[in-house]
Motif scaffolding. Structure first.
Motif, short mmCIF file in Angstrom:
data_model
loop_
_atom_site.label_atom_id
_atom_site.label_comp_id
_atom_site.label_asym_id
_atom_site.label_seq_id
_atom_site.Cartn_x
_atom_site.Cartn_y
_atom_site.Cartn_z
N GLU A 52 -7.93 -5.43 2.14
CA GLU A 52 -7.64 -6.82 1.80
C GLU A 52 -6.13 -7.07 1.81
O GLU A 52 -5.66 -8.08 2.34
N LYS A 53 -5.37 -6.15 1.23
CA LYS A 53 -3.92 -6.28 1.20
C LYS A 53 -3.34 -6.32 2.61
O LYS A 53 -2.44 -7.11 2.92
N CYS A 75 -4.94 -7.18 5.42
CA CYS A 75 -5.34 -8.42 6.09
C CYS A 75 -4.54 -9.61 5.60
O CYS A 75 -4.16 -10.47 6.39
N LYS A 76 -4.25 -9.67 4.29
CA LYS A 76 -3.42 -10.76 3.77
C LYS A 76 -2.01 -10.69 4.34
O LYS A 76 -1.42 -11.69 4.72
N ILE A 118 0.85 -1.19 0.00
CA ILE A 118 0.00 0.00 0.00
C ILE A 118 0.89 1.24 0.00
O ILE A 118 2.04 1.19 0.42
N SER A 136 -10.02 2.04 0.70
CA SER A 136 -10.73 1.07 -0.14
C SER A 136 -10.66 -0.33 0.47
O SER A 136 -9.75 -0.66 1.24
N MET A 137 -11.63 -1.15 0.08
CA MET A 137 -11.64 -2.54 0.52
C MET A 137 -10.43 -3.28 -0.04
O MET A 137 -9.91 -4.19 0.59
N GLY A 138 -9.97 -2.87 -1.21
CA GLY A 138 -8.78 -3.48 -1.78
C GLY A 138 -7.56 -3.28 -0.90
O GLY A 138 -6.76 -4.20 -0.71
N SER A 139 -7.43 -2.07 -0.36
CA SER A 139 -6.32 -1.78 0.55
C SER A 139 -6.45 -2.58 1.84
O SER A 139 -5.47 -3.13 2.35
#
Length: 71
Positions: free
Chosen positions: A48-49, A51-52, A28, A43-46
């Protein structure tokens, strides 16, 4: 209702990881890291990154908090 990322900062302490280190590992930008520091939406994409990267669920890194509205 407001967003709080206090759980994220506590998790980083538990994992002995700095904010910049987490951002680099998760892929990020510094801009996203700044928004997280100010408890602003990202964003949810961020998310998600993140959390992964931390091997966790979204509830482990953020929460919604109710703001008291006094008149």
């Amino acid at each position: 209702m407001a967003i709080s990322y206090n759980k994220l900062w506590k998790l980083l302490i538990d994992k002995n990881m700095g904010r910049t280190q987490m951002a680099n590992k998760a892929g990020i930008t510094g801009n996203i890291l700044g928004r997280l520091s100010r408890n602003e939406p990202v964003s949810m994409g961020s998310m998600e990154k993140i959390c992964k990267c931390l091997d966790c669920n979204i509830g482990d890194v953020m929460e919604f908090v109710w703001e008291n509205k006094e008149k």
